[in-house]
Design a protein around this motif. Structure first.
Motif, PDB file in Angstrom:
ATOM      1  N   ALA A 170      21.980  50.252   3.339  1.00 40.14           N
ATOM      2  CA  ALA A 170      22.709  49.632   2.229  1.00 40.14           C
ATOM      3  C   ALA A 170      24.039  50.337   1.990  1.00 40.14           C
ATOM      4  CB  ALA A 170      21.849  49.675   0.975  1.00 40.14           C
ATOM      5  N   ASP A 171      24.019  51.664   2.144  1.00 42.53           N
ATOM      6  CA  ASP A 171      25.174  52.442   1.719  1.00 42.53           C
ATOM      7  C   ASP A 171      25.885  53.047   2.935  1.00 42.53           C
ATOM      8  OD1 ASP A 171      26.940  54.024   0.339  1.00 42.53           O
ATOM      9  OD2 ASP A 171      25.454  55.593  -0.095  1.00 42.53           O
ATOM     10  N   VAL A 172      26.660  52.211   3.649  1.00 40.50           N
ATOM     11  CA  VAL A 172      27.365  52.706   4.835  1.00 40.50           C
ATOM     12  C   VAL A 172      28.634  53.414   4.384  1.00 40.50           C
ATOM     13  CG1 VAL A 172      28.503  52.082   6.994  1.00 40.50           C
ATOM     14  CG2 VAL A 172      26.454  50.850   6.286  1.00 40.50           C
ATOM     15  N   ARG A 173      28.744  54.689   4.732  1.00 37.57           N
ATOM     16  CA  ARG A 173      29.875  55.483   4.231  1.00 37.57           C
ATOM     17  C   ARG A 173      30.925  55.688   5.313  1.00 37.57           C
ATOM     18  NH1 ARG A 173      29.030  61.158   1.264  1.00 37.57           N
ATOM     19  NH2 ARG A 173      31.236  61.589   0.910  1.00 37.57           N
ATOM     20  N   ASP A 174      30.498  56.004   6.536  1.00 35.68           N
ATOM     21  CA  ASP A 174      31.455  56.344   7.600  1.00 35.68           C
ATOM     22  C   ASP A 174      30.734  56.112   8.937  1.00 35.68           C
ATOM     23  OD1 ASP A 174      33.148  57.496   9.429  1.00 35.68           O
ATOM     24  OD2 ASP A 174      33.064  59.520   8.591  1.00 35.68           O
ATOM     25  N   THR A 175      31.181  55.113   9.682  1.00 38.92           N
ATOM     26  CA  THR A 175      30.455  54.754  10.915  1.00 38.92           C
ATOM     27  C   THR A 175      30.884  55.606  12.117  1.00 38.92           C
ATOM     28  OG1 THR A 175      32.034  53.009  11.395  1.00 38.92           O
ATOM     29  CG2 THR A 175      30.032  52.359  10.217  1.00 38.92           C
ATOM     30  N   THR A 176      31.746  56.618  11.899  1.00 38.55           N
ATOM     31  CA  THR A 176      32.117  57.519  12.999  1.00 38.55           C
ATOM     32  C   THR A 176      30.846  58.083  13.639  1.00 38.55           C
ATOM     33  OG1 THR A 176      34.044  58.152  11.727  1.00 38.55           O
ATOM     34  CG2 THR A 176      33.517  59.542  13.606  1.00 38.55           C
ATOM     35  N   ALA A 177      30.793  58.012  14.960  1.00 40.52           N
ATOM     36  CA  ALA A 177      29.685  58.589  15.748  1.00 40.52           C
ATOM     37  C   ALA A 177      28.367  57.838  15.616  1.00 40.52           C
ATOM     38  CB  ALA A 177      29.476  60.071  15.435  1.00 40.52           C
ATOM     39  N   ALA A 178      28.406  56.600  15.089  1.00 39.30           N
ATOM     40  CA  ALA A 178      27.170  55.795  15.024  1.00 39.30           C
ATOM     41  C   ALA A 178      26.602  55.631  16.432  1.00 39.30           C
ATOM     42  CB  ALA A 178      27.443  54.427  14.406  1.00 39.30           C
ATOM     43  N   GLY A 179      27.455  55.179  17.345  1.00 40.82           N
ATOM     44  CA  GLY A 179      26.989  54.942  18.712  1.00 40.82           C
ATOM     45  C   GLY A 179      26.610  56.241  19.421  1.00 40.82           C
ATOM     46  N   ASP A 180      27.398  57.288  19.231  1.00 44.12           N
ATOM     47  CA  ASP A 180      27.132  58.580  19.896  1.00 44.12           C
ATOM     48  C   ASP A 180      25.782  59.156  19.447  1.00 44.12           C
ATOM     49  OD1 ASP A 180      29.760  58.231  20.729  1.00 44.12           O
ATOM     50  OD2 ASP A 180      30.563  59.639  19.241  1.00 44.12           O
ATOM     51  N   SER A 181      25.526  59.068  18.136  1.00 40.75           N
ATOM     52  CA  SER A 181      24.276  59.637  17.625  1.00 40.75           C
ATOM     53  C   SER A 181      23.099  58.744  17.994  1.00 40.75           C
ATOM     54  CB  SER A 181      24.363  59.851  16.110  1.00 40.75           C
ATOM     55  OG  SER A 181      24.622  58.629  15.450  1.00 40.75           O
ATOM     56  N   PHE A 182      23.320  57.421  18.020  1.00 40.91           N
ATOM     57  CA  PHE A 182      22.268  56.514  18.500  1.00 40.91           C
ATOM     58  C   PHE A 182      21.848  56.945  19.907  1.00 40.91           C
ATOM     59  CE2 PHE A 182      20.681  53.127  21.089  1.00 40.91           C
ATOM     60  CZ  PHE A 182      19.847  52.389  20.266  1.00 40.91           C
ATOM     61  N   ASN A 183      22.852  57.169  20.772  1.00 38.24           N
ATOM     62  CA  ASN A 183      22.557  57.513  22.170  1.00 38.24           C
ATOM     63  C   ASN A 183      21.691  58.770  22.254  1.00 38.24           C
ATOM     64  OD1 ASN A 183      24.259  55.388  22.676  1.00 38.24           O
ATOM     65  ND2 ASN A 183      25.929  56.620  23.535  1.00 38.24           N
ATOM     66  N   ALA A 184      21.981  59.753  21.408  1.00 39.69           N
ATOM     67  CA  ALA A 184      21.196  60.994  21.424  1.00 39.69           C
ATOM     68  C   ALA A 184      19.768  60.740  20.963  1.00 39.69           C
ATOM     69  CB  ALA A 184      21.871  62.050  20.537  1.00 39.69           C
ATOM     70  N   GLY A 185      19.624  60.003  19.858  1.00 43.24           N
ATOM     71  CA  GLY A 185      18.280  59.706  19.350  1.00 43.24           C
ATOM     72  C   GLY A 185      17.483  58.907  20.373  1.00 43.24           C
ATOM     73  N   PHE A 186      18.159  57.944  20.984  1.00 45.43           N
ATOM     74  CA  PHE A 186      17.514  57.115  22.004  1.00 45.43           C
ATOM     75  C   PHE A 186      17.034  57.984  23.170  1.00 45.43           C
ATOM     76  CE2 PHE A 186      17.706  55.028  26.065  1.00 45.43           C
ATOM     77  CZ  PHE A 186      16.968  53.878  25.876  1.00 45.43           C
ATOM     78  N   LEU A 187      17.941  58.796  23.715  1.00 45.96           N
ATOM     79  CA  LEU A 187      17.630  59.575  24.928  1.00 45.96           C
ATOM     80  C   LEU A 187      16.546  60.614  24.668  1.00 45.96           C
ATOM     81  CD1 LEU A 187      20.642  60.846  27.029  1.00 45.96           C
ATOM     82  CD2 LEU A 187      18.644  59.545  27.774  1.00 45.96           C
ATOM     83  N   ALA A 188      16.658  61.318  23.536  1.00 47.06           N
ATOM     84  CA  ALA A 188      15.662  62.354  23.222  1.00 47.06           C
ATOM     85  C   ALA A 188      14.272  61.732  23.196  1.00 47.06           C
ATOM     86  CB  ALA A 188      15.993  63.021  21.886  1.00 47.06           C
ATOM     87  N   SER A 189      14.164  60.562  22.585  1.00 51.01           N
ATOM     88  CA  SER A 189      12.871  59.906  22.483  1.00 51.01           C
ATOM     89  C   SER A 189      12.427  59.350  23.839  1.00 51.01           C
ATOM     90  CB  SER A 189      12.969  58.779  21.442  1.00 51.01           C
ATOM     91  OG  SER A 189      11.761  58.087  21.350  1.00 51.01           O
ATOM     92  N   TYR A 190      13.341  58.698  24.538  1.00 50.66           N
ATOM     93  CA  TYR A 190      12.980  58.084  25.826  1.00 50.66           C
ATOM     94  C   TYR A 190      12.549  59.134  26.856  1.00 50.66           C
ATOM     95  CZ  TYR A 190      13.115  55.366  30.067  1.00 50.66           C
ATOM     96  OH  TYR A 190      12.765  54.769  31.248  1.00 50.66           O
ATOM     97  N   LEU A 191      13.240  60.256  26.885  1.00 52.58           N
ATOM     98  CA  LEU A 191      12.886  61.307  27.848  1.00 52.58           C
ATOM     99  C   LEU A 191      11.538  61.938  27.488  1.00 52.58           C
ATOM    100  CD1 LEU A 191      16.378  63.015  28.285  1.00 52.58           C
ATOM    101  CD2 LEU A 191      15.191  61.544  29.940  1.00 52.58           C
ATOM    102  N   ASN A 192      11.171  61.817  26.220  1.00 48.72           N
ATOM    103  CA  ASN A 192       9.902  62.389  25.775  1.00 48.72           C
ATOM    104  C   ASN A 192       8.714  61.536  26.198  1.00 48.72           C
ATOM    105  OD1 ASN A 192       8.218  64.170  24.349  1.00 48.72           O
ATOM    106  ND2 ASN A 192       8.274  62.842  22.549  1.00 48.72           N
TER     107      ASN A 192
END
Ligand code: ADP
Length: 307
Positions: free
Chosen positions: A248-270
């Motif tokens: 609901a409260d989007v403040r700053d979308t900087t690094a949305a995609g970069d952080s998504f990629n990290a969360g995705f990869l950490a979980s997928y590699l696990n």
């Protein structure tokens, strides 16, 4: 133990700090952001290394110290006598952020001068992570060298993960950008594009068209991010969507995609579960966009943290 090498450019960031002409210095850059979040999310036994080049001046020293303090391996960061690190400033005009860059002469642009250094850095690594910005900053001959090294890395069993991160301003023209991105895609195991960018520069009418284009180029797993809309996953066997939880409260979308990629990869590699990895990526991105700045504190989303 998993070893990931992120390849790219970190820059000095000067962000407005409360008064006219007062700025706070920090460090950021798309691949550095992803490496930084990977370090937060993966277990201490895993190694995340950053591959780039910096200068020998005081600001380069500080950047190296920052990367090191974040827990990233810096052993393969070259130091050059002839150049320094790139810089960008954020300006705020009526609440809108705009960016000015000084990066044309940065040391990172020369990081593939010595392809053997990257080969050494990738020895024993499981994953090489790079972006379209990594491709964009390199001279043509060095970009070709990078792709050669990645080709050999894959032949040796390594996985290449790539975020196209289309930035037309860094390229001579749009065709040079789209050609280079598709060349890299042909050597990629997992591609993590953002639909808005892809639609604009590849004329993809739908996320499905983006996925098909990358699958046809030879990519095994395509994960198309689309802001608050559904994430589309396409693999050789199936395709499906995952809805990110609303924010609901989007403040700053900087690094949305970069952080998504990290969360995705950490979980997928696990655990190798793609749907869970998308939820983990979206969960991290949701936390990042509710705070201001590229690098912020996040809590691992359930199922993501290793051992
Ligand atoms: P990029 O920052 O690379 O352009 P996107 O805008 O597609 O990437 O966003 C990446 C991810 O961040 C999305 O898949 C989603 O999980 C999350 N995200 C981005 N914007 C929003 C939003 N407004 N609401 C909820 N999640 C968002």
């Amino acid at each position: 133990m998993t070893r990931i090498v992120a390849i790219g450019e970190a820059m000095v960031e000067l962000a407005p700090a409360g008064g006219p002409d007062i700025y706070r210095a920090g460090f950021a850059g798309d691949t550095l952001n992803t490496a930084w979040y990977l370090r937060k999310l993966m277990s201490a036994a895993d190694q995340i290394a950053y591959f780039t080049a910096v200068g020998r001046d005081a600001m380069s020293d500080r950047m190296l110290a920052f990367i090191d303090a974040a827990g990233l391996a810096t052993d393969h960061i070259a130091r050059r006598d002839d150049s320094s690190v790139g810089l960008y400033m954020i300006s705020l005009t009526n609440g809108e952020r705009s960016f000015t860059y000084w990066r044309g002469q940065s040391a990172a642009r020369r990081m593939l001068d010595d392809a053997a250094a990257l080969r050494t850095a990738l020895q024993g690594a499981d994953v090489a992570y790079l972006s379209g910005i990594t491709l964009a900053i390199l001279p043509d001959t060095d970009r070709a060298r990078l792709l050669d090294v990645l080709r050999d890395f894959r032949t040796g069993g390594g996985k290449v993960v790539f975020d196209p991160n289309l930035r037309p301003r860094l390229w001579p023209d749009a065709k040079a950008m789209t050609d280079a991105v598709m060349q890299a895609a042909a050597l990629t195991d997992i591609v993590l594009p953002s639909f808005e960018d892809e639609a604009g520069w590849f004329d993809d009418p739908t996320p499905e068209a983006t996925a098909t284009r990358y699958r046809d180029a030879g990519v095994d797993i395509v994960v198309v991010k689309n802001g608050p809309s559904q994430i589309l996953v396409a693999t050789p066997d199936r395709s499906f969507t995952v809805a990110p939880s609303p924010v609901a409260d989007v403040r700053d979308t900087t690094a949305a995609g970069d952080s998504f990629n990290a969360g995705f990869l950490a979980s997928y590699l696990n655990d190798g579960d793609l749907a869970r990895a998308c939820m983990a990526g979206a969960g991290i991105a949701a936390q990042v966009i509710q705070q201001s700045g590229a690098l912020v504190e996040v809590q691992a989303v359930s199922g993501q943290q290793r051992g």
